[in-house]
Write an enzyme that holds these catalytic residues in place. Structure first.
Site, short mmCIF file in Angstrom:
data_model
loop_
_atom_site.label_atom_id
_atom_site.label_comp_id
_atom_site.label_asym_id
_atom_site.label_seq_id
_atom_site.Cartn_x
_atom_site.Cartn_y
_atom_site.Cartn_z
N CYS A 116 14.38 -17.05 -21.94
CA CYS A 116 13.18 -16.41 -22.24
C CYS A 116 13.22 -14.92 -22.73
O CYS A 116 12.29 -14.54 -23.37
CB CYS A 116 12.40 -16.55 -20.91
SG CYS A 116 13.19 -15.67 -19.56
N GLU A 132 5.23 -16.63 -16.59
CA GLU A 132 6.38 -15.90 -17.12
C GLU A 132 6.45 -17.12 -18.38
O GLU A 132 7.26 -18.21 -17.98
CB GLU A 132 7.48 -15.92 -16.29
CG GLU A 132 8.36 -14.51 -16.74
CD GLU A 132 9.66 -15.15 -17.15
OE1 GLU A 132 9.69 -15.37 -18.50
OE2 GLU A 132 10.50 -15.44 -16.33
P1 NDP Z 1 6.80 -26.62 -19.96
O1 NDP Z 1 5.97 -25.65 -19.84
O2 NDP Z 1 6.42 -28.02 -20.33
O3 NDP Z 1 7.64 -26.73 -18.33
C1 NDP Z 1 7.78 -25.82 -17.48
C2 NDP Z 1 7.55 -26.51 -16.12
O4 NDP Z 1 6.21 -26.72 -15.93
C3 NDP Z 1 8.47 -27.45 -15.74
O5 NDP Z 1 8.99 -27.40 -14.41
C4 NDP Z 1 7.55 -28.63 -15.98
O6 NDP Z 1 7.96 -30.07 -15.44
C5 NDP Z 1 6.14 -28.17 -15.35
N1 NDP Z 1 5.12 -28.78 -15.74
C6 NDP Z 1 4.73 -29.06 -16.87
N2 NDP Z 1 3.42 -29.65 -17.00
C7 NDP Z 1 3.17 -29.73 -15.85
C8 NDP Z 1 1.78 -29.92 -14.95
N3 NDP Z 1 0.74 -30.57 -15.58
N4 NDP Z 1 1.75 -29.72 -13.60
C9 NDP Z 1 2.85 -29.43 -13.12
N5 NDP Z 1 3.83 -29.07 -13.61
C10 NDP Z 1 3.93 -29.04 -15.03
O7 NDP Z 1 8.10 -26.19 -20.61
P2 NDP Z 1 9.76 -26.95 -20.92
O8 NDP Z 1 10.34 -26.81 -19.80
O9 NDP Z 1 9.11 -28.45 -21.58
O10 NDP Z 1 9.85 -25.83 -22.10
C11 NDP Z 1 8.91 -25.82 -23.32
C12 NDP Z 1 9.05 -24.64 -24.16
O11 NDP Z 1 8.70 -23.71 -23.06
C13 NDP Z 1 10.21 -24.00 -24.27
O12 NDP Z 1 10.67 -24.85 -25.64
C14 NDP Z 1 10.03 -22.52 -24.57
O13 NDP Z 1 9.44 -22.55 -25.67
C15 NDP Z 1 9.06 -22.23 -23.44
N6 NDP Z 1 10.31 -21.94 -22.15
C16 NDP Z 1 9.78 -20.71 -21.70
C17 NDP Z 1 10.52 -20.18 -20.73
C18 NDP Z 1 10.60 -19.01 -19.97
O14 NDP Z 1 11.36 -18.49 -19.09
N7 NDP Z 1 9.54 -18.05 -20.47
C19 NDP Z 1 11.58 -20.90 -20.08
C20 NDP Z 1 11.92 -22.20 -20.52
C21 NDP Z 1 11.01 -22.72 -21.62
P3 NDP Z 1 8.86 -31.19 -15.96
O15 NDP Z 1 10.11 -30.66 -16.39
O16 NDP Z 1 8.78 -32.25 -15.05
O17 NDP Z 1 7.80 -31.41 -17.39
#
Ligand code: NDP
Length: 684
Positions: free
Chosen positions: A297, A258
């Site tokens: 989101c 998602e």
């Molecule tokens: P990310 O995709 O960076 O992170 C989402 C989750 O994935 C976090 O728990 C993060 O952990 C984890 N993650 C990231 N890289 C890895 C990896 N290599 N292995 C395992 N887990 C990983 O999103 P952000 O939270 O930084 O948000 C960035 C953008 O995503 C926002 O600006 C927005 O555009 C979008 N977003 C979309 C959402 C939705 O519901 N559709 C919700 C939130 C954000 P960690 O925090 O430790 O890096």
């Protein structure tokens, strides 16, 4: 040693984390508020614990008891919600934002608890649909079953809803009977940690059913196998990266994503400036821009408006947004808090810069703005910003860039076809809203939107009285969208539970299928004794226990009496000429008479353990019943569900579903249905 609380992971039944690692800053003041831990997690041990202890403790329960457990967990969270509100404010959220996260999360547990109790059987196996005869004489049937997967669900969550994001997934995997490991986004993981601590302290959480990872997932994904499942919420880039983890591909581990979503709202051309729908549109857009500081989101990123209304919409939106006070969310007057982190603020401002290459600022933007609260000058704030697209048909811009903050772009469209085309330019979104007064507009536009949007919210004056809003995913409705939105599916009622179960087709005799599904399959072995099945207590009734009644010949007097009693004088029962000209070529009995007569045949009238008849499912009238037909009924115990309920008089009871077949003198099926009863238990 750090002076700030060190967040801990909850792994294999133990809280782990003594050594500080990464500092987490307050998005309100920029001060350090927590640190993560550097202690290494043994993910092999964690998976093993989930698959042995977790699975065992969860499958010692069944759908019904797990549903009750979810309800208890939800209650416990609500009883302790103030402690969570306090911590939630540290994420930059206002009380209203936190309500969605905390009480919305608990509400999702309640919703799944009640859907589980209502719609799922006892036991740990779901029989999907009726068995299908595969042979000519009813000796060989096929059907589908769903069983809990033998693995662990790994949930990787976003930062924006640290509690709801965990609970909306946990509710479904928990009811399914699958343990989970939750990895919240690091920046707001302190709130998820607080919630997991509460859940663990409640004493309701079965051992191993929920583990928590603070920090990164290490080699967790490389250790999963084909029984496991990964769900992801976050950016499309991370989704794309994790989805192709070689081990997940090699073992066909389901990966549900998602991701970013460029959701839109469309104001239909039929809505005039002075109509209530016009105001509703403006209100909805403003609310979606500012709730959770736009970090949803589902937030409206693209605002599609007929060319002739662009000015009026922008004027009203600017006026509304001007009233939004921004600052420390703990202060009462503040309507919009901070972004979740300074990284997030940097990210949003960068995206805003890119958006400005294809649009102009109507309000907000990068200029300085007034902030409420002490120390907020070091916080991660962003003001509500409305942009106007220079050319909605051009490549890029708001159709491609997601600024995950209080930023939306107004786009002018020429006609509805153009609006639908622009909506699709988001390449797949979670939700769209259509504001119209005209049902014929909805009838044409919604199917077009449905191709590209996981949910379509139609807003008019009537719906507005109760609408849950554009941005709220609901437990009973599907959440997830195609394409850019990740292509995943969550929630959607019991459908959400079945994602954590394995479906198998089964084939065999009706007796074998009945034994497996714990549901009587017609043609399977029945048990007939001297005791009427209605005289047995819930515990003593066996699936397949059956009664064949005496016969009754339907007479003209029956039809006349039933017609007078019910007032149903339909020509097929009373007009001999019309009935002879009909496809039945003669008068026939009322279907509801057959139903009533069957009840008269199979009911055991004396006082007994059957407490109530509360409904009837799957009714079909199959063969007509002309005067002179002799009918009889077969009543068979089809399914039993123990919901652990008691009657208003305090008597413990269970649900019993009875299969009823009414046949004629030639053994042809005349009527077929299930009746639903409540049957008293002998003991608690
Ligand atoms: P990310 O995709 O960076 O992170 C989402 C989750 O994935 C976090 O728990 C993060 O952990 C984890 N993650 C990231 N890289 C890895 C990896 N290599 N292995 C395992 N887990 C990983 O999103 P952000 O939270 O930084 O948000 C960035 C953008 O995503 C926002 O600006 C927005 O555009 C979008 N977003 C979309 C959402 C939705 O519901 N559709 C919700 C939130 C954000 P960690 O925090 O430790 O890096």
């Amino acid at each position: 040693m750090s002076n700030h609380p060190i967040l801990q992971s909850f792994i294999a039944g133990q809280w782990l984390g003594q050594q500080a690692k990464q500092s987490l800053l307050s998005p309100i003041t920029g001060e350090v508020i927590y640190t993560t831990h550097s202690d290494v997690i043994d993910f092999g041990q964690s998976i093993d614990f989930a698959k042995t202890k977790g699975r065992k403790s969860m499958l010692a329960m069944d759908f019904q008891t797990r549903a009750s457990c979810l309800r208890d967990l939800g209650k416990y969270i609500l009883e302790h919600k103030e402690s969570l509100y306090e911590i939630s404010a540290l994420t930059g959220a206002t009380r209203a934002d936190s309500w969605v996260d905390i009480e919305g999360g608990a509400g999702t547990l309640f919703a799944y608890a009640s859907m589980g109790r209502r719609e799922l059987p006892s036991g740990n196996l779901i029989h999907e649909g009726d068995a299908i005869p595969l042979g000519r004489d009813g000796h060989f049937y096929g059907s589908h079953i769903l069983v809990p997967r033998h693995g662990v669900a790994v949930h990787i969550n976003a930062f924006n809803f640290p509690i709801w994001g965990m609970l909306e997934k946990f509710a479904a995997n928990f009811i399914a009977g699958m343990p989970c490991i939750v990895k919240p986004a690091t920046s707001t993981s302190f709130l998820t940690e607080a919630c997991v601590r509460l859940m663990q302290q409640s004493g309701f959480l079965p051992e191993g059913s929920l583990q928590l990872v603070i920090g990164r997932t290490g080699d967790l994904l490389d250790r999963l196998d084909g029984q496991d499942i990964v769900t992801f919420t976050g950016s499309a880039a991370t989704a794309a990266k994790l989805r192709v983890t070689p081990n997940l591909i090699n073992n066909s581990v389901p990966f549900n994503a998602e991701a970013d979503s460029l959701n839109c709202a469309i104001l239909a051309p039929d809505v005039s400036v002075d109509s209530p729908e016009f105001d509703l549109f403006v209100k909805e857009v403003a609310r979606e821009m500012t709730a959770k500081a736009g970090q949803k989101c589902t937030a409206i990123r693209r605002v599609l408006v007929p060319e002739n209304h662009i000015e009026a919409v922008s004027e009203r939106l600017i006026a509304r947004l001007a009233k939004v006070t921004v600052g420390d969310p703990r202060i009462n007057d503040v309507r919009m808090g901070a972004l979740a982190s300074h990284d997030q603020q940097r990210d949003v401002l960068e995206q805003l810069d890119t958006l400005l290459k294809t649009s102009s600022t109507l309000c907000g933007g990068t200029d300085s703005f007034e902030l409420v609260g002490t120390g907020t000058d070091k916080g991660a704030f962003c003001q509500p910003t409305l942009l106007l697209s220079n050319d909605p048909d051009a490549e890029g811009g708001a159709h491609d860039i997601e600024a995950f903050g209080p930023i939306s772009t107004l786009m002018a469209y020429k006609d509805l076809d153009h609006a639908v085309l622009l909506a699709a330019r988001g390449k797949g979104s979670l939700v769209s809203t259509l504001v119209t007064k005209d049902p014929s507009v909805a009838a044409v536009v919604v199917p077009e939107l449905a191709v590209w949007h996981g949910r379509v919210h139609i807003l008019d004056e009537q719906a507005a009285k109760e609408s849950t809003g554009h941005g709220s995913p609901l437990p009973m409705l599907k959440h997830g969208g195609p394409g850019r939105a990740g292509g995943g599916e969550e929630l959607g009622g019991i459908r959400g539970v079945t994602h954590y179960m394995q479906r198998a087709a089964i084939q065999g005799s009706p007796t074998m299928l009945g034994a497996v599904t714990k549901e009587f399959v017609r043609g399977g072995a029945t048990i007939e004794t001297e005791v009427h099945p209605f005289r047995r207590y819930f515990e003593n009734l066996q699936i397949g226990e059956s009664l064949v009644t005496h016969r009754r010949t339907v007479t003209e007097a029956d039809i006349v009496n039933f017609g007078c009693l019910s007032g149903d004088h339909f020509y097929m029962h009373f007009d001999d000429i019309a009935a002879r000209e009909s496809q039945f070529e003669q008068r026939i009995a009322h279907g509801y008479f057959v139903l009533s007569a069957a009840a008269g045949l199979f009911v055991s009238p004396g006082e007994g353990p059957v407490l109530a008849n509360y409904g009837l499912d799957n009714l079909r009238f199959i063969t007509p019943v002309p005067i002179g037909t002799t009918i009889r009924a077969r009543l068979t115990c089809k399914r039993k569900i123990d919901q652990g309920k008691v009657s208003p008089k305090g008597e413990p009871q269970g649900v019993v579903v009875w299969d009823v077949q009414v046949t004629n003198q030639d053994d042809e099926l005349v009527a077929s249905y299930d009746i639903l009863t409540l049957v008293k238990k002998q003991s608690n």
